[in-house]
Motif scaffolding. Structure first.
Motif, mmCIF file in Angstrom:
data_model
loop_
_atom_site.group_PDB
_atom_site.id
_atom_site.type_symbol
_atom_site.label_atom_id
_atom_site.label_comp_id
_atom_site.label_asym_id
_atom_site.label_seq_id
_atom_site.Cartn_x
_atom_site.Cartn_y
_atom_site.Cartn_z
ATOM 1 N N THR A 88 5.734 -0.517 12.778
ATOM 2 C CA THR A 88 6.252 -1.856 13.025
ATOM 3 C C THR A 88 5.101 -2.840 13.191
ATOM 4 O O THR A 88 5.154 -3.956 12.676
ATOM 5 C CB THR A 88 7.149 -1.866 14.279
ATOM 6 N N ALA A 89 4.073 -2.431 13.920
ATOM 7 C CA ALA A 89 2.922 -3.312 14.112
ATOM 8 C C ALA A 89 1.711 -2.467 14.460
ATOM 9 O O ALA A 89 1.828 -1.277 14.764
ATOM 10 C CB ALA A 89 3.211 -4.320 15.236
ATOM 11 N N GLY A 90 0.545 -3.079 14.412
ATOM 12 C CA GLY A 90 -0.680 -2.392 14.781
ATOM 13 C C GLY A 90 -1.352 -1.734 13.595
ATOM 14 O O GLY A 90 -0.986 -1.987 12.438
ATOM 15 N N GLU A 91 -2.318 -0.889 13.903
ATOM 16 C CA GLU A 91 -3.070 -0.210 12.848
ATOM 17 C C GLU A 91 -3.015 1.282 13.080
ATOM 18 O O GLU A 91 -2.904 1.739 14.222
ATOM 19 C CB GLU A 91 -4.543 -0.630 12.919
ATOM 20 N N SER A 92 -3.098 2.053 12.014
ATOM 21 C CA SER A 92 -3.251 3.501 12.154
ATOM 22 C C SER A 92 -3.959 4.028 10.917
ATOM 23 O O SER A 92 -3.622 3.646 9.794
ATOM 24 C CB SER A 92 -1.886 4.175 12.336
ATOM 25 N N ARG A 93 -4.965 4.864 11.137
ATOM 26 C CA ARG A 93 -5.754 5.405 10.031
ATOM 27 C C ARG A 93 -6.101 6.853 10.301
ATOM 28 O O ARG A 93 -6.259 7.266 11.446
ATOM 29 C CB ARG A 93 -7.055 4.611 9.875
ATOM 30 N N ILE A 94 -6.198 7.631 9.214
ATOM 31 C CA ILE A 94 -6.764 8.971 9.309
ATOM 32 C C ILE A 94 -7.906 9.023 8.311
ATOM 33 O O ILE A 94 -7.709 8.657 7.136
ATOM 34 C CB ILE A 94 -5.745 10.079 8.959
ATOM 35 N N LEU A 95 -9.071 9.483 8.748
ATOM 36 C CA LEU A 95 -10.242 9.597 7.871
ATOM 37 C C LEU A 95 -10.505 8.286 7.132
ATOM 38 O O LEU A 95 -10.946 8.283 5.993
ATOM 39 C CB LEU A 95 -10.035 10.733 6.850
ATOM 40 N N GLY A 96 -10.167 7.194 7.786
ATOM 41 C CA GLY A 96 -10.398 5.883 7.183
ATOM 42 C C GLY A 96 -9.296 5.425 6.247
ATOM 43 O O GLY A 96 -9.318 4.302 5.758
ATOM 44 N N TYR A 97 -8.307 6.297 5.993
ATOM 45 C CA TYR A 97 -7.204 5.916 5.101
ATOM 46 C C TYR A 97 -6.057 5.325 5.917
ATOM 47 O O TYR A 97 -5.646 5.906 6.928
ATOM 48 C CB TYR A 97 -6.688 7.129 4.313
ATOM 49 N N ASP A 98 -5.553 4.217 5.457
ATOM 50 C CA ASP A 98 -4.458 3.561 6.163
ATOM 51 C C ASP A 98 -3.163 4.364 6.008
ATOM 52 O O ASP A 98 -2.805 4.771 4.901
ATOM 53 C CB ASP A 98 -4.263 2.145 5.599
ATOM 54 N N SER A 99 -2.456 4.542 7.116
ATOM 55 C CA SER A 99 -1.247 5.382 7.095
ATOM 56 C C SER A 99 -0.202 4.891 6.103
ATOM 57 O O SER A 99 0.511 5.681 5.500
ATOM 58 C CB SER A 99 -0.598 5.407 8.472
ATOM 59 N N MET A 100 -0.087 3.588 5.971
ATOM 60 C CA MET A 100 0.977 3.054 5.122
ATOM 61 C C MET A 100 0.508 2.921 3.676
ATOM 62 O O MET A 100 1.202 3.309 2.756
ATOM 63 C CB MET A 100 1.431 1.682 5.646
ATOM 64 N N ARG A 101 -0.693 2.389 3.499
ATOM 65 C CA ARG A 101 -1.155 2.066 2.152
ATOM 66 C C ARG A 101 -1.660 3.307 1.417
ATOM 67 O O ARG A 101 -1.345 3.529 0.257
ATOM 68 C CB ARG A 101 -2.262 1.007 2.257
ATOM 69 N N ASP A 102 -2.449 4.136 2.107
ATOM 70 C CA ASP A 102 -3.102 5.265 1.441
ATOM 71 C C ASP A 102 -2.395 6.576 1.768
ATOM 72 O O ASP A 102 -3.034 7.608 1.969
ATOM 73 C CB ASP A 102 -4.567 5.355 1.879
ATOM 74 N N THR A 103 -1.059 6.523 1.825
ATOM 75 C CA THR A 103 -0.286 7.682 2.264
ATOM 76 C C THR A 103 -0.688 8.970 1.535
ATOM 77 O O THR A 103 -0.871 10.011 2.153
ATOM 78 C CB THR A 103 1.214 7.413 2.023
ATOM 79 N N TYR A 104 -0.844 8.874 0.203
ATOM 80 C CA TYR A 104 -1.095 10.110 -0.549
ATOM 81 C C TYR A 104 -2.509 10.634 -0.349
ATOM 82 O O TYR A 104 -2.727 11.849 -0.399
ATOM 83 C CB TYR A 104 -0.772 9.904 -2.027
ATOM 84 N N ASP A 105 -3.478 9.737 -0.107
ATOM 85 C CA ASP A 105 -4.830 10.201 0.205
ATOM 86 C C ASP A 105 -4.807 11.020 1.485
ATOM 87 O O ASP A 105 -5.473 12.048 1.609
ATOM 88 C CB ASP A 105 -5.774 9.000 0.370
#
Lengths: 380, 319
Positions: B63-80
């Motif tokens: 809904t809001a905020g940021e979240s990343r794994i290994l520098g990949y954005d949870s929403m945008r870079d889902t498949y990475d």
């Protein structure tokens, strides 16, 4: 091998293993259509002829007996009982002993002589099919009787079949709006079409929703699989199953119900493939809406009912209000019933049914595209 | 402790729309997990642990905020993310009608592992999970512990740098639980894998080297287990009163008593001064005719710290 293809193959293989391992369900999917086909075909067939009939013949002479005999010979009416009067006929219908009743007045012969003979035919109106078929059959019989009588009379008077003012028995003639209905050869392809429709929708919808309910979908979504790959893996194995079902149904139709396969089998094969894919797409759409197996089942049931009612198999579409017709247009079976009857029974080619084929094509592409858009990579 | 951050969230919010209005399941969570760390997200049921994990993985829309794994954005870079992270869902969610080996091959193919890689890794992982003798058994027919081990093995097939586990030992017997945690320990020491684990069990939290305590969608505390245990003021006394209810009612009223928790038939009492209060409590209880056995000082564990922290959170919210 590209990763995407590899994933799609892995998912498809998983689906196939799961389908083969659940052999009970597989047997149901393969055998159910035959069972239903027999029930549907014979049930429909029994409805339209050999209607049990109660007769109140108050005239009891040659004329009345000739009329009753004509009804029986037609094959539409089976005289089950002779009763006293109209009330007794109605009672027999009320008690569901008979579906139709015939009342012949005491002075029937005299009326006929005067040229205004009247008989009363009573139908169980709770069964519209009986009424429709019985009504048209009775009308046709009365008419042919009239013509016979007229000829007889004319001969007696030394006239030819000219200058006839009026017929001795008055009937209003109505043509059944769906003359296709009485032939098994028209019925069987239509039944096959709606059975395939039901199968395609239910199979895919249940298989996706079951995984969602078990939580498997979550575990699968977290792999790099793309929604479109997941969709393909759900559709492809089910295409094979439904093709087998189609073959079973067509062969049953040809070899058991003696439906002559008039048209091109290849054309039928390609068009049924198109129909199957659009049905599976509809199933995918349901799976994106339904969260639980229960919901999927309910949605499927609604579609099954709509398919049976609105696609023109049992009830003619031309008399439906525009809105109801439009809803029927949203079900691929509407087009495929006409296509199946066209190819199998009438033996016509693409040029006679291009509009239905086009509609089915547009439908298939649209429903798959829509499913691809709504099939998400997330859980919410 | 320093190093590269693998999992990162900043003011992460997840709201669900329900018929009764919006429910905020995750309410501004900021956390960091460093490479090679074992991070335990602990909290009671319904605290928002699962939702947080799912949002970080891109399984739920944030809904809001940021979240990343290994520098990949949870929403945008889902498949990475999905190519580099292993995940075990809370309930057993592998295709249960596939056998152990079929499940392994399926996930290997889905993750794009080559034949050679599969030939090497699958036997290794089966050995690691202790499933070598059960390769032809269907997933559904495994015991609870074996199911979890299979799920872990499947999630490791692509040698992920990060593994996220949602309550992995739910419904698993104590022996298998211990085995499972030993597997995680091996994974961390041998491969340097970052492990993120949600759990309601406090003993499991002690096995982590960093703990985030979640309550009602918020991260109430996050630190090493040692520091968290020291967050509770005072020292801890444990004893078994002969008559529980009067003791339980009386002790909190006494001077110098900071907090009272029940622990089975025992009471856990945080006090400011152990020697002085020990005597006072014994005197006060015997005046009421309640004897008590084995009063002693114990080290506060995660459990006591956790209850105390949550209790304070509740008081803060209402008061």
């Amino acid at each position: 091998m590209p990763k995407s293809l590899k994933r799609t193959l892995a998912f498809t293989q998983k689906e196939i293993i799961q389908i083969l391992r659940d052999w009970r369900t597989l047997m149901i999917i393969l055998l159910m259509p035959i069972v239903l086909m027999f029930f549907f075909a014979y049930a429909v067939n029994l409805l339209v002829d050999h209607m049990p009939t109660a007769v109140a013949d108050m005239s009891k002479d040659i004329r009345s007996r000739a009329f009753i005999e004509a009804l029986e010979i037609s094959g539409y009416f089976d005289v089950k009982m002779y009763v006293e009067d109209e009330d007794a006929v109605v009672r027999a219908i009320d008690a569901e002993q008979v579906k139709a009743g015939l009342v012949i007045p005491p002075d029937f012969a005299a009326q006929v002589e005067r040229g205004s003979g009247q008989v009363m035919i009573i139908f169980d109106g709770s069964d519209t099919l009986t009424v429709q078929t019985g009504y048209s059959a009775a009308s046709a019989i009365a008419q042919s009787q009239s013509v016979e009588l007229l000829m007889e009379k004319a001969n007696q008077m030394g006239m030819g079949a000219i200058g006839l003012g009026s017929l001795p028995i008055y009937t209003s003639i109505r043509v059944l709006y769906n003359p296709d209905m009485d032939g098994m050869i028209f019925m069987v392809p239509g039944i096959a079409a709606i059975l395939l429709q039901i199968l395609t929708i239910a199979q895919v919808a249940m298989s996706v929703v079951r995984e969602r309910e078990l939580g498997t979908l979550e575990q699968l979504l977290v792999t790099p699989v793309r929604p479109i790959e997941l969709m393909i893996s759900k559709v492809v194995p089910n295409i094979f199953i439904t093709v087998v079902d189609t073959l079973i149904l067509v062969l049953t139709g040809v070899f058991w119900f003696d439906v002559p396969f008039q048209g091109s089998p290849w054309l039928f094969a390609w068009l049924s493939l198109l129909f199957i894919v659009s049905g599976l797409g509809l199933g995918l759409l349901i799976s994106t809406v339904a969260q639980t197996q229960k919901q999927a089942q309910q949605l499927t049931t609604v579609l099954v009912l709509l398919t049976t009612m609105l696609t023109g198999l049992f009830y003619p579409r031309t008399t439906m209000p525009p809105l109801v017709q439009a809803v029927g247009n949203l079900i691929p079976a509407t087009y495929f019933i006409r296509i199946a009857r066209g190819i199998i029974t009438k033996g016509v080619g693409l040029s006679f049914m291009w509009s239905d084929v086009l509609a089915l094509l547009v439908y298939g592409v649209a429903v798959m595209g829509f499913a691809a858009v709504t099939f998400k990579k997330r859980l919410d | 402790m320093s190093g590269e951050v693998t999992i990162f969230t900043q003011d992460l919010v997840k709201r669900f729309k329900t018929r009764r209005g919006a429910v905020t399941a995750v309410d501004g969570v900021t956390l960091q997990v460093r490479r090679g760390e074992t991070y335990g997200l602990i909290g009671p049921d319904g605290a928002g642990k699962t939702t947080t994990t799912r949002v970080i993985l891109g399984l739920l829309k944030r809904t809001a905020g940021e979240s990343r794994i290994l520098g990949y954005d949870s929403m945008r870079d889902t498949y990475d993310i999905r190519e580099r992270v292993g995940y075990i869902a809370q309930q057993f969610a592998l295709p249960g009608d596939l056998t152990v080996i079929e499940n392994m091959r399926f996930f290997a193919n889905v993750q794009g592992a080559s034949r050679e890689e599969q030939r090497k890794r699958i036997p290794e992982l089966l050995e690691f999970a202790g499933l070598s003798d059960f390769t032809n058994r269907r997933g559904d027919q495994l015991s609870g512990g074996m199911k979890k081990k299979l799920a872990l093995a499947c999630s490791l097939i692509h040698e992920p740098q990060v593994v996220m586990l949602d309550e992995p030992t739910l419904g698993v017997d104590p022996v298998s639980r211990r085995e499972f945690w030993n597997m995680l320990g091996d994974l961390r020491t041998e491969k340097g894998t970052t492990i993120f684990v949600c759990t309601p069990y406090m003993d499991e939290a002690e096995r982590c080297n960093w703990v985030g305590l979640m309550y009602q969608g918020q991260l109430v505390a996050h630190d090493s287990p040692e520091t968290i245990k020291r967050m509770v003021p005072g020292r801890l006394l444990e004893f078994t009163p002969a008559n529980f209810v009067p003791a339980w009612q009386l002790v909190p009223e006494l001077e110098g008593v900071l907090e009272v928790q029940t622990y089975g038939a025992m009471l856990h009492v945080f006090v400011d001064d152990v020697e002085r209060r020990k005597r006072e409590i014994e005197t006060a209880l015997s005046a009421q005719g309640v004897t008590c056995e084995g009063m002693r000082e114990i080290e506060p564990r995660m459990e006591e710290a956790f209850i105390s922290l949550i209790r304070r959170q509740r008081v803060g919210a209402t008061g």
